[in-house]
Motif scaffolding. Structure first.
Motif, PDB file in Angstrom:
ATOM      1  N   PHE A   9       0.840  -1.204   0.000  1.00  0.00           N
ATOM      2  CA  PHE A   9       0.000   0.000   0.000  1.00  0.00           C
ATOM      3  C   PHE A   9       0.871   1.249   0.000  1.00  0.00           C
ATOM      4  O   PHE A   9       0.610   2.197  -0.760  1.00  0.00           O
ATOM      5  N   LEU A  56     -14.549   3.570   3.284  1.00  0.00           N
ATOM      6  CA  LEU A  56     -13.195   3.029   3.258  1.00  0.00           C
ATOM      7  C   LEU A  56     -12.215   3.819   4.120  1.00  0.00           C
ATOM      8  O   LEU A  56     -11.093   3.368   4.345  1.00  0.00           O
ATOM      9  N   TYR A  71     -10.534   6.956   4.025  1.00  0.00           N
ATOM     10  CA  TYR A  71      -9.519   7.962   3.680  1.00  0.00           C
ATOM     11  C   TYR A  71     -10.174   9.187   3.029  1.00  0.00           C
ATOM     12  O   TYR A  71     -11.227   9.097   2.410  1.00  0.00           O
ATOM     13  N   ARG A 118      -6.362   6.412  -2.237  1.00  0.00           N
ATOM     14  CA  ARG A 118      -6.074   5.547  -1.085  1.00  0.00           C
ATOM     15  C   ARG A 118      -7.266   4.646  -0.778  1.00  0.00           C
ATOM     16  O   ARG A 118      -7.105   3.466  -0.451  1.00  0.00           O
ATOM     17  N   ASN A 119      -8.457   5.200  -0.882  1.00  0.00           N
ATOM     18  CA  ASN A 119      -9.655   4.379  -0.704  1.00  0.00           C
ATOM     19  C   ASN A 119      -9.709   3.259  -1.741  1.00  0.00           C
ATOM     20  O   ASN A 119     -10.074   2.118  -1.435  1.00  0.00           O
ATOM     21  N   LYS A 128      -7.345   0.467  -0.962  1.00  0.00           N
ATOM     22  CA  LYS A 128      -7.925  -0.369   0.088  1.00  0.00           C
ATOM     23  C   LYS A 128      -9.059  -1.240  -0.474  1.00  0.00           C
ATOM     24  O   LYS A 128      -9.249  -2.381  -0.044  1.00  0.00           O
ATOM     25  N   GLU A 141      -7.418  -4.099  -2.092  1.00  0.00           N
ATOM     26  CA  GLU A 141      -6.938  -5.010  -1.048  1.00  0.00           C
ATOM     27  C   GLU A 141      -8.069  -5.888  -0.521  1.00  0.00           C
ATOM     28  O   GLU A 141      -7.894  -7.098  -0.292  1.00  0.00           O
ATOM     29  N   LYS A 142      -9.238  -5.295  -0.338  1.00  0.00           N
ATOM     30  CA  LYS A 142     -10.385  -6.053   0.164  1.00  0.00           C
ATOM     31  C   LYS A 142     -10.811  -7.119  -0.836  1.00  0.00           C
ATOM     32  O   LYS A 142     -11.102  -8.269  -0.468  1.00  0.00           O
TER      33      LYS A 142
END
Length: 380
Positions: free
Chosen positions: A151, A182, A184, A189-190, A193, A196-197
């Motif tokens: 990240f 999320l 941010y 950045r959201n 993430k 990533e999820k």
């Protein structure tokens, strides 16, 4: 037939003749071809003059595609609207961004080919949907591999790009930020993430096991910031890979632009759903091109699919703002924002291997080269 009915028929014929004379704007001759009425089991949808423009636009835009592919000199069309403004191809997969995704993101011999890794590359590319952003990440991070994902590293590259004034998102569609969910305040950045999820949920495996395109769409729809339009676009992009193998004639979701285009093409849907209208266009394309005496050159035998017909409604919505300003859609927009600028880079195309058309493309190139070589030898 009574006198009154005869007069009504003659009047209708005059109206159709006038409409078709007005439609002779794409280099073709005026055509006396009555606009059809689409009949469902119960009700009929009522086409407007833009309905014929839909098919004329599709045929002319495809002609431009082949002229560009053949490196023909400009102008590629006599149509002033198509010459002045930017429109996507008749086939979605032929657009430069889709071609880049297929050739330089999905099918990479130098990158891992597992479903997990391919999905990571696709969703990372599509979240931003911008070739320069992908190339920026590759330039700073090297190979885009999920096994090496961090990240902090990805965030650093994207943050520095934004701070230097670079745009990291495409203007093709708006990606919601999802900050409230999320966490941010910075959109990218959201989205990191979010990716990533998806990876943590093993979404690539779920999609590979999905029984239908609609099921894949529903899996994507569960995630924050992913609405109907994005979920449909994303499952279409994922389907270019070997993660899934759905037919593009299986499922369709109209986006906002397509809804506008449908409204302009039909004064009344006659009880049909927008998805029914899109399917009608896909199912009846051959007869509609024939009715208008249009020489539509398909994608090496592949007819327009549901996603293509959906996209064409979006493009015709824009085209009609200039050609048919008297016919309004849902949004009320009257201008086309993006002007056309010729791309000097050579254009080539390559499609998902399971479509079975790449060999035909190569054979056509060989035939063309052989014909040109033979002509040059005769000329010499």
């Amino acid at each position: 037939m009574g006198i009154k009915n005869q007069k009504q028929v003659k009047e209708k014929d005059k109206q159709n003749l006038q409409l078709n004379l007005e439609l002779g704007n794409l280099g073709g001759k005026p055509k006396f071809t009555p606009i059809p009425t689409i009949i469902s089991k119960r009700l009929s949808a009522k086409p407007t003059v833009v309905f014929d423009t839909y098919w004329l636009f599709a045929a002319e835009r495809q002609k431009i595609f082949f002229k560009k592919l053949q490196n023909a000199s400009m102008p590629w069309t006599k149509d002033q609207i198509l010459s002045s403004y930017k429109f996507t191809n008749a086939y979605r997969a032929s657009d430069r961004t889709s071609q880049y995704l297929i050739r330089h993101v999905i099918y990479r011999s130098d990158l891992p080919t597992s479903k997990e890794e391919v999905f990571f590359r696709i969703i990372l590319f599509k979240i931003f949907n911008k070739i320069k952003t992908w190339e920026l990440l590759e330039h700073h991070l090297g190979q885009i591999v999920y096994a090496d994902y961090s990240f902090e590293r990805y965030d650093k590259v994207l943050t520095e790009a934004m701070e230097s004034g670079k745009r990291i998102y495409s203007a093709a569609y708006i990606m919601p930020s999802g900050g409230k969910i999320l966490g941010y305040t910075t959109k990218h950045r959201n989205h990191l993430k979010l990716i990533e999820k998806m990876m943590g949920d093993e979404l690539s495996k779920q999609l590979a096991d999905a029984s239908s395109m609609q099921r894949g769409f529903e899996l994507l729809l569960k995630y924050p910031t992913i609405g109907n339009f994005l979920a449909y676009q994303f499952i279409t992009d994922i389907n270019y890979s070997e993660i899934t193998n759905f037919s593009e004639m299986e499922f369709v979701i109209p986006g906002p632009g397509a809804l506008d285009g449908i409204r302009k093409c039909f004064s009344d849907l006659g009880g049909l759903k927008e998805t029914d209208i899109i399917r009608y266009m896909a199912d009846n394309q051959e007869s509609e091109f024939k009715r208008l005496e249009l020489d539509f050159k398909s994608l090496w035998g592949r007819p327009l699919q549901l996603i293509d017909c959906q996209n064409l409604f979006c493009e015709v919505d824009k085209y009609a703002r200039i050609k048919h300003p008297e016919i309004s859609g849902i949004s009320g927009r009257t201008r086309i924002k993006q002007k056309y600028s010729a791309n000097s880079q050579p254009f080539d195309c390559w499609y998902p291997p399971n479509w079975g058309i790449n060999q035909a493309i190569q054979e056509s190139k060989i035939t063309k080269f052989s014909s040109k070589q033979s002509f040059n030898q005769r000329s010499g």
